[in-house]
Design an enzyme around this catalytic site. Structure first.
Site, PDB file in Angstrom:
ATOM      1  N   ASP A 141      -6.764  32.245  41.615  1.00 14.91           N
ATOM      2  CA  ASP A 141      -7.079  33.441  42.393  1.00 14.91           C
ATOM      3  C   ASP A 141      -8.511  33.397  42.911  1.00 14.91           C
ATOM      4  O   ASP A 141      -8.787  33.786  44.050  1.00 14.91           O
ATOM      5  CB  ASP A 141      -6.865  34.689  41.536  1.00 14.91           C
ATOM      6  CG  ASP A 141      -5.444  34.759  40.992  1.00 14.91           C
ATOM      7  OD1 ASP A 141      -4.507  34.646  41.786  1.00 14.91           O
ATOM      8  OD2 ASP A 141      -5.291  34.897  39.767  1.00 14.91           O
TER       9      ASP A 141
ATOM     10  N   GLU B 251      -0.211  35.181  47.745  1.00 16.93           N
ATOM     11  CA  GLU B 251      -0.550  34.300  46.634  1.00 16.93           C
ATOM     12  C   GLU B 251       0.701  34.115  45.766  1.00 16.93           C
ATOM     13  O   GLU B 251       1.232  35.079  45.200  1.00 16.93           O
ATOM     14  CB  GLU B 251      -1.688  34.888  45.796  1.00 16.93           C
ATOM     15  CG  GLU B 251      -2.282  33.928  44.784  1.00 16.93           C
ATOM     16  CD  GLU B 251      -3.083  32.796  45.407  1.00 16.93           C
ATOM     17  OE1 GLU B 251      -3.318  31.791  44.689  1.00 16.93           O
ATOM     18  OE2 GLU B 251      -3.482  32.877  46.584  1.00 16.93           O
TER      19      GLU B 251
ATOM     20  N   GLU C  91       3.990  25.336  41.901  1.00 14.85           N
ATOM     21  CA  GLU C  91       4.645  26.221  42.865  1.00 14.85           C
ATOM     22  C   GLU C  91       5.053  25.460  44.130  1.00 14.85           C
ATOM     23  O   GLU C  91       6.109  25.713  44.708  1.00 14.85           O
ATOM     24  CB  GLU C  91       3.701  27.381  43.199  1.00 14.85           C
ATOM     25  CG  GLU C  91       3.423  28.285  42.002  1.00 14.85           C
ATOM     26  CD  GLU C  91       1.979  28.713  41.833  1.00 14.85           C
ATOM     27  OE1 GLU C  91       1.604  29.082  40.708  1.00 14.85           O
ATOM     28  OE2 GLU C  91       1.211  28.675  42.820  1.00 14.85           O
TER      29      GLU C  91
END
EC number: 2.7.1.147
Length: 437
Positions: A421, A237, A268
């Site tokens: 998450d 992750e 990201e």
């Protein structure tokens, strides 16, 4: 650094192993900055925060864009003072933090899942963890690592500033996770725990370390991953980063080929492409909703350049991409099944967790995803129009399958931290890996 693992024996209980853990102090960003005696000025990004003024400028910069970000605060004493003020502010709440710990908590909510968490676990974090999360004695420490989560709401104003979206700015002075001190503990625990899934996170925390330590620990990460028994999928992750050299090292120094699956968001993804000279890397930032075709191009490039193929010894076969209004699950053909359910489950939990509801409440969510889009901009892609009766769209490109789903976005989110998450956890939970030896 955060590791976590899960185990799925024949009785369908699941054990999962994870590394990277902390306590999140979640509170209003504006209220904290005001409590620190700061007033709204001009926004400016700082790759590392050295003072309260740096914090104020970086917070304003990202709040003005409505974009999530995470930064390292270099001054230990100043951070400790800020953290103490934050913890005591009315409305401040303490939660389990760290990408892997949050994914582990999500898994542990299912009574059939057992989670092994190897990260720096202090007394407050230990108290917050689910009963199904097991912590090795070597991972326990006397003090907690605190991360401060400064939230703001859509339309919230501070001086002349107005946030276009609800989001959060995260900062910490966390050296334990950054140095990945629990790496060896994790590997030594694997034989007894025998997980069926390993989740790794916290590589972004290395930005607070020296270049030499970054290089050394990255090599140790790769070695540790190689010690995980063959056939156990490893999910990495990612999180917000500013150091292009570190990101390049993660991509090129065997970390990507060593993991099976990636989870990441739009910031990201673009930063990864910029750091490693991928598609659309000349784009400085996304303009509003990330273009589906551009996102698809970058995902395809990652799997083609760094994923498994007949000519490359790589384990990487899966990427779960999430942005506010849509998600994409990209997989190398022949290695995964049940992608439709996995990507839909991730989108569902985004709506329920943000609104803090058990099921989707149609009155509290909105549909903001593009109704039609091109699947690529670097080649002749196809145009896809979303069918409301079958909202998960699917397309294929040279041995890679893409599953796209709109997200029902919570209009007034109760909490934004940990959403990525939860999305990754839910997607993994519904994914079916096909073993290849």
């Amino acid at each position: 650094m955060d590791w976590s693992s899960e185990h799925l024996p024949s009785d369908e209980s699941l054990q999962d192993c994870r590394v990277n853990a902390c306590v999140d102090v979640v509170l209003s960003g504006v209220k904290l900055l005001e409590a620190l005696g700061l007033s709204p000025g001009n926004g400016k990004d700082h790759t590392i925060l050295h003072s309260k003024n740096d914090l104020e400028e970086a917070f304003i910069h990202f709040m003005g864009k409505g974009v999530a970000a995470e930064r390292f605060f270099s001054d230990k004493e100043a951070f400790h003072d800020i953290a103490q003020i934050a913890s005591e502010l009315p409305g401040a709440q303490h939660y389990v933090g760290g990408n892997a710990a949050l994914i582990g908590q999500k898994f542990a909510a299912n009574s059939d899942l057992k989670v092994l968490l190897c990260g720096p676990v202090g007394p407050k974090l230990h108290e917050l963890l689910d009963d199904n999360v097991f912590v090795p004695p070597e991972s326990l420490q006397e003090v907690d690592e605190f991360h401060l989560i400064l939230e703001y709401q859509a339309g919230e104003e501070w001086g002349r500033l107005k946030a276009p979206h609800a989001n959060r700015f995260i900062f910490s002075h966390d050296l334990s996770n950054g140095a990945m001190n629990m790496l060896e503990v994790f590997v030594s625990s694997l034989e007894e725990f025998q997980p069926d899934l390993v989740v790794l996170s916290g590589l972004h925390m290395m930005e607070g370390q020296s270049k030499e330590l970054q290089r050394k620990r990255l090599l140790e990460v790769v070695t540790s991953i190689s010690d995980i028994p063959t056939g156990i999928p490893v999910h990495l992750e990612l999180a917000s980063m500013t150091n292009r050299e570190l990101m390049r090292s993660i991509v090129h120094q065997q970390v990507f080929p060593a993991v099976t699956s990636l989870g990441l968001n739009e910031q990201e993804l673009l930063f990864l492409s910029q750091a490693a000279s991928g598609p659309h890397s000349s784009l400085s930032s996304w303009n509003g909703v990330p273009d589906v075709g551009m996102v698809s191009d970058i995902l395809f490039w990652i799997l083609k350049e760094h994923g498994r193929s007949k000519s490359r010894a790589s384990d990487l076969t899966r990427i779960h991409f999430h942005t506010l209004v849509y998600h994409i699950l990209a997989t190398v053909d022949g290695h995964w099944a049940n992608q439709l359910a996995a990507v839909a489950a991730g989108a569902r939990v985004a709506g329920t967790q943000a609104c803090a509801t058990e099921t989707i409440d149609a009155s509290r969510v909105s549909l903001r995803a593009p109704r039609e889009f091109m699947t690529s901009h670097s080649e002749a892609g196809s145009r896809i129009v979303i069918d409301p009766s079958r909202p998960v769209a699917e397309w294929h490109r040279e041995g890679v399958s893409f599953h796209f789903t709109p997200v029902l976005v919570c209009k007034d989110p109760v909490r934004t931290v940990g959403l990525g998450d939860a999305i990754s956890a839910e997607g993994l939970f519904y994914s079916e890996v096909r073993p290849h030896y």
